[in-house]
Design an enzyme around this catalytic site. Structure first.
Site, short mmCIF file in Angstrom:
data_model
loop_
_atom_site.label_atom_id
_atom_site.label_comp_id
_atom_site.label_asym_id
_atom_site.label_seq_id
_atom_site.Cartn_x
_atom_site.Cartn_y
_atom_site.Cartn_z
N ASP A 1 0.93 -1.26 0.02
CA ASP A 1 0.20 0.20 0.36
C ASP A 1 0.80 1.28 0.04
O ASP A 1 1.62 1.03 0.55
CB ASP A 1 -0.90 0.11 1.68
CG ASP A 1 -2.13 -1.50 1.41
OD1 ASP A 1 -2.16 -1.95 -0.20
OD2 ASP A 1 -2.53 -1.52 2.15
N ASP B 1 -13.31 -4.44 -1.98
CA ASP B 1 -13.25 -4.06 -1.26
C ASP B 1 -14.15 -4.48 -0.01
O ASP B 1 -15.67 -4.35 -0.28
CB ASP B 1 -13.29 -2.48 -0.71
CG ASP B 1 -11.64 -2.58 -0.88
OD1 ASP B 1 -10.93 -3.22 -1.60
OD2 ASP B 1 -11.36 -1.16 -1.39
#
EC number: 4.3.2.10
Length: 258
Positions: free
Chosen positions: A11, A130
């Site tokens: 990330d 997600d």
């Protein structure tokens, strides 16, 4: 049978690799390029990079580090972050990425999946999902703009329905980011993975929850995923990729040994 894949996830925020828990409270892990090289050297099958605030900030992933990563690794890598057009994707691919992944922009405009697949081929297009389990409803729901907790929102989509839509639109691969498990290291959500596997005809990558080598084994053996993505266990050197692959091979998992 195709070999199962081990995929470190990096990330990226403000030019550095970060990691949170359940998509919150991110801590700085380190610089992008050295981490990418380390994971490639350890035997990762591919890497995934998420510029986690690009979509919520209304911008595209910073392409400069994409080119630097391409110079130092010789394994495939996928890049995500604010890709909203064919031009955005073309630029990232031209800098050396092998795949591009879309998530929030696909929810805003599902036709984007088809346009990208038609232009670059389905093998190049990954859709990230997600997904959050709501205790109150007992259902899995898709979330959007999860890189910014002030903008994160629950969409109208139940996860299984969205999985089927993105396949119809041309997704070549799906990464299921299980938000409840993210960074907790208690194992992948096998119940959800099995449900998604039943309706998913393209390669399925599990993401969120890996804490032990056994967790990877369970995802491959019990949910039949094609790849397992993880971050904190690799960033914090809890698990070495080479040792993980040797363990999985010893358990009968078809995997590329370094």
């Amino acid at each position: 049978m195709l070999a199962k894949r081990i995929i470190p996830c990096l990330d990226v925020r403000d030019g550095q690799v970060v990691k949170g828990v359940q998509f919150r409270n991110h801590e700085i892990i380190g610089d992008i390029v050295p981490l990418a090289k380390r994971y490639a050297d350890e035997g990762a099958d591919e890497l995934v990079f998420y510029d986690i605030t690009a979509s919520s900030d209304g911008r595209v992933v910073d392409k400069s580090w994409v080119a630097r990563v391409a110079e130092v690794i010789d394994i495939p890598f996928c890049v995500a972050g604010g890709i909203r057009s064919i031009d955005d994707a073309a630029k990232i691919l031209s800098f050396g990425a092998d795949k591009i992944s879309i998530n929030s922009p696909a929810l805003a405009d599902p036709t984007l999946i088809t346009r990208l697949a038609d232009r670059f081929g389905v093998q190049c297009i990954v859709v990230g999902i997600d997904t959050w389990f709501d205790d109150a409803t007992g259902k899995y729901h898709v979330n959007q703009y999860t890189g910014d907790e002030n903008r994160t929102r629950v969409t109208q989509w139940e996860t299984l329905d969205w999985v089927q839509v993105v396949q119809q639109r041309g997704a070549g691969e799906i990464v299921l980011n299980m938000m409840n498990q993210d960074g907790v290291r208690n194992g992948y959500d096998l119940t959800q993975l099995k449900k998604v596997r039943d309706v998913c005809r393209v390669p399925l990558i599990a993401s969120g929850g890996a804490g032990t080598m056994e967790h990877f084994l369970e995802a491959f053996r019990d949910a039949d995923v094609d790849g397992a993505l993880a971050a904190s266990v690799f960033h914090k050197q809890i698990i070495n990729i080479g040792e993980l692959k040797a363990y999985l091979a010893g358990q009968g998992v078809e995997i590329r040994i370094c």
